[in-house]
Write a protein that holds these residues in place. Sequence first.
Motif, short mmCIF file in Angstrom:
data_model
loop_
_atom_site.label_atom_id
_atom_site.label_comp_id
_atom_site.label_asym_id
_atom_site.label_seq_id
_atom_site.Cartn_x
_atom_site.Cartn_y
_atom_site.Cartn_z
N CYS A 183 -23.50 21.97 -4.28
CA CYS A 183 -24.32 23.12 -4.83
C CYS A 183 -24.21 24.44 -4.17
O CYS A 183 -24.20 25.39 -4.97
CB CYS A 183 -25.89 22.58 -4.80
SG CYS A 183 -26.72 21.86 -3.39
N CYS A 184 -23.81 24.36 -2.92
CA CYS A 184 -23.61 25.64 -2.32
C CYS A 184 -22.29 25.87 -1.52
O CYS A 184 -22.10 26.60 -0.83
CB CYS A 184 -24.53 25.55 -1.10
SG CYS A 184 -26.39 25.70 -1.49
N CYS A 235 -29.18 19.43 1.66
CA CYS A 235 -28.19 20.39 1.97
C CYS A 235 -28.35 21.37 2.96
O CYS A 235 -29.54 22.13 2.83
CB CYS A 235 -28.00 21.11 0.52
SG CYS A 235 -26.92 22.63 0.53
N ASP A 238 -29.18 25.02 1.73
CA ASP A 238 -30.50 25.16 0.81
C ASP A 238 -31.71 25.11 1.84
O ASP A 238 -32.65 25.85 1.58
CB ASP A 238 -30.61 23.90 -0.04
CG ASP A 238 -29.66 24.29 -1.28
OD1 ASP A 238 -29.44 25.63 -1.80
OD2 ASP A 238 -29.53 23.20 -1.98
#
Length: 265
Positions: A183-184, A235, A238
């Motif tokens: 996601c990152c 994560c 995050d």
Amino acid sequence: MVVHTDLGLRDSTGVVVAFSERTGGVSAAPYATLDLASHVGDDPSAVDRNRSLLLAAFGLETLRPRLVTAEQVHGDRVALADEGSAGAGAWVDPRHADFRDPVAGTDALITSTPGLPVLMLYADCVPVVLVVAGPRPAVAVVHAGWKGALASLPGVAAERLARHAGVHVDELLAYIGPHIASCCYEVDERLLSHFCNIFDTIGAVDGRLDLAAAVRESLARAGVGPERIASVGACTRDRTDRFFSYRADPITGRHGALAVITEGE
Ligand SMILES: [Zn+2]
């Protein structure tokens, strides 16, 4: 402080495996609070205190002077830590009477020596702990950033650990700790295509790289069955409230992956 202490390994095998979080320590911002790293600019005495707190959380204070750390260089070298390694890189403060350099240039530490805690440090990279459970336990801690993952360091370390312990790779247990998730983790196209060429499970989606998928595939190719690989944590990018993230802030601390064979202690 610790993500995973309920692995049940200690009771059944005498092995402690832990992934630390960033809370519960004494370091000040931007290293707040449980920074375990020597090289990021934090106050050495705070880091040494944090490392003591980490071991104390498992009742392993007596092993604190024997802690082994590595000079992590994003390479592909695996090193064996034995009795002669006890205390290498244990203390960050050079004024400490027992100061010794960490194990030079290595991103994977293997040991079968009881009472020898091995520690690797991370801020986004993928922590991997490998365990040989059984009458003669052995452990490995691995630091897999993109370079290590691309070089299949987790799989190489698994093969080395199995050989050292005299077992088949499919007898190993693997634990993947908190890391930056896809996601990152945006990476450039060239790097992503390198991963796509080497790993079947990596697809070029939105320029994002799933490093842990590469780590899993590396372990699977070495012979670690998917049912023997556990993944913990969130994560890191995050959850900067819980973890250090280099992508979130290049000046930050490091959380850790710790493994120690406590049998006979
Ligand atoms: Zn994320």
